[in-house]
Design a protein around this motif. Structure first.
Motif, short mmCIF file in Angstrom:
data_model
loop_
_atom_site.label_atom_id
_atom_site.label_comp_id
_atom_site.label_asym_id
_atom_site.label_seq_id
_atom_site.Cartn_x
_atom_site.Cartn_y
_atom_site.Cartn_z
N VAL A 134 0.84 -1.19 0.00
CA VAL A 134 0.00 0.00 0.00
C VAL A 134 0.88 1.24 0.00
O VAL A 134 1.83 1.35 0.79
N ASN A 135 0.57 2.20 -0.86
CA ASN A 135 1.34 3.44 -0.90
C ASN A 135 1.05 4.34 0.30
O ASN A 135 1.91 5.10 0.74
N GLN A 136 -0.18 4.28 0.81
CA GLN A 136 -0.60 5.16 1.89
C GLN A 136 -0.19 4.54 3.24
O GLN A 136 -0.73 3.50 3.64
N LEU A 137 0.72 5.18 3.93
CA LEU A 137 1.25 4.64 5.20
C LEU A 137 0.35 5.07 6.35
O LEU A 137 0.63 6.04 7.06
N ASP A 140 -2.68 1.77 10.33
CA ASP A 140 -3.83 0.94 10.71
C ASP A 140 -4.82 0.96 9.55
O ASP A 140 -5.32 2.03 9.19
N TYR A 141 -5.07 -0.20 8.99
CA TYR A 141 -5.95 -0.29 7.82
C TYR A 141 -7.29 -0.93 8.17
O TYR A 141 -8.02 -1.38 7.28
N SER A 142 -7.62 -0.97 9.44
CA SER A 142 -8.91 -1.53 9.83
C SER A 142 -10.03 -0.68 9.23
O SER A 142 -9.92 0.54 9.11
N GLY A 143 -11.10 -1.32 8.86
CA GLY A 143 -12.23 -0.63 8.23
C GLY A 143 -12.28 -0.81 6.73
O GLY A 143 -13.33 -0.62 6.13
N TYR A 144 -11.15 -1.19 6.14
CA TYR A 144 -11.12 -1.39 4.69
C TYR A 144 -11.47 -2.83 4.30
O TYR A 144 -11.66 -3.12 3.12
N SER A 145 -11.53 -3.73 5.28
CA SER A 145 -11.82 -5.14 4.99
C SER A 145 -13.15 -5.29 4.26
O SER A 145 -14.11 -4.57 4.53
N PRO A 170 1.32 -7.43 10.33
CA PRO A 170 1.81 -6.62 11.44
C PRO A 170 3.20 -6.06 11.15
O PRO A 170 3.97 -6.64 10.38
N ASP A 171 3.47 -4.93 11.74
CA ASP A 171 4.82 -4.37 11.67
C ASP A 171 5.67 -5.13 12.69
O ASP A 171 5.43 -5.06 13.89
N ARG A 172 6.66 -5.85 12.22
CA ARG A 172 7.45 -6.72 13.11
C ARG A 172 8.30 -5.91 14.08
O ARG A 172 8.77 -6.45 15.08
N ALA A 173 8.51 -4.63 13.79
CA ALA A 173 9.30 -3.79 14.68
C ALA A 173 8.45 -3.04 15.69
O ALA A 173 8.97 -2.48 16.65
N ALA A 174 7.14 -3.02 15.46
CA ALA A 174 6.23 -2.29 16.37
C ALA A 174 4.91 -3.05 16.41
O ALA A 174 4.11 -2.95 15.48
N ALA A 175 4.68 -3.78 17.48
CA ALA A 175 3.52 -4.67 17.57
C ALA A 175 2.20 -3.92 17.52
O ALA A 175 1.17 -4.50 17.16
N ALA A 178 0.53 -1.62 12.04
CA ALA A 178 0.43 -2.55 10.91
C ALA A 178 1.39 -2.11 9.82
O ALA A 178 1.60 -0.91 9.60
N ALA A 179 2.00 -3.07 9.18
CA ALA A 179 2.85 -2.76 8.03
C ALA A 179 1.96 -2.37 6.85
O ALA A 179 0.75 -2.62 6.85
#
Length: 273
Positions: A134-137, A140-145, A170-175, A178-179
């Motif tokens: 995803v280009n847009q950082l 948290d992408y919840s709601g798009y499902s 998930p972002d493995r560096a920050a629980a 989300a990546a």
């Protein structure tokens, strides 16, 4: 680009549940987790279309393992909005999501990293999935499902839906973040999970046309030869779609089987009439 008028919003008792999209003029596909606490098997939901219509829908199938759900629209309504073609994505394709959870949210766009990976989803099933960057950082992408994944096409071409958004990595560096990597079930996976689709509905998805011939112009059902000819014509058309990579091999096999089945059933009904 043709207007993305095929996505929907789902409600229960005025509470927004999430998104989905018209897979055919009768069926809406969504992520099962969007339905939250709806427990009854045949629960009714309100389906809001982009033209302002609000239709009654019924949850007719749930696949908990693959996190997919199918909603059938009431036969009392006729959906006249255009239905997109279904297609297959390849690694390197550009994609976008026409659905967003609110008017203040951004549209998602990005790149298809892989068009057909085996992915173990949270429901427990090993599904055929798209891996998307995803280009847009957003973090948290919840709601798009439940929203459709659409393959970008150069020029003024009709949209091609290639998947349904389900999960984020998930972002493995920050629980707690989300990546910018999402996973979507392919349309082929959804088709294989649900057996609701007769050949006319499937044809409406991949290429909106009139259905199989319902007669010979004189008010009679086709003869055996006419039914066989009709099925052969659909076989040829399905092969053409396959060569254009509109369908994957499993969809080709399913469509050919259902075309033959529909031709036989029409002949049987004609003898019974």
């Amino acid at each position: 680009m043709t207007s993305a008028s095929y996505w929907v919003e789902l409600f229960e008792s005025q509470q927004r549940l999430g998104g989905g999209f018209l897979l055919t003029r009768r069926y809406v596909l969504t992520a099962l987790h969007c339905l939250r606490d709806i427990s009854s098997f045949d629960a009714q939901v309100e389906v809001a279309l982009t033209d302002g219509s609000r239709l009654v829908g019924q949850v007719c199938r749930r696949d908990r393992d693959a996190d997919l759900a199918l909603i059938t629209l009431s036969a009392a309504y006729e959906v006249k909005l255009p239905i997109p073609r279904a297609g297959v994505a390849q690694g390197g394709d550009d994609w976008y999501g026409p659905y967003r959870p609110a008017a203040a949210e951004v549209h998602l766009r990005g790149r298809v990293d892989d068009g057909a990976i085996e992915y173990l989803c949270e429901g427990g099933a090993l599904i055929q999935a798209l891996q998307l960057t995803v280009n847009q950082l957003l973090g948290d992408y919840s709601g798009y499902s439940g929203g459709p994944v659409v393959k970008e096409s150069p020029g003024d071409h009709a949209p091609v839906v290639v998947g349904i958004l389900l999960e984020q990595a998930p972002d493995r560096a920050a629980a707690n973040r989300a990546a910018n990597v999402l996973f979507a079930a392919t349309i082929g996976e959804a088709m294989r999970r649900f057996d609701q689709f007769d050949v006319e509905h499937l044809m409406d998805v991949v290429h909106p046309t009139s259905g199989l011939s319902k007669g010979n112009g004189a008010g009679h059902e086709p003869t055996v030869d006419a039914a066989a000819t009709t099925a052969e014509a659909w076989f040829d058309r399905i092969d053409q779609w396959s060569q254009r990579q509109v369908l994957d091999p499993s969809q080709v096999a399913e469509l050919k089987f259902m075309a033959a089945k529909a031709a036989i059933e029409r002949q049987v009904h004609g003898h019974d009439a």
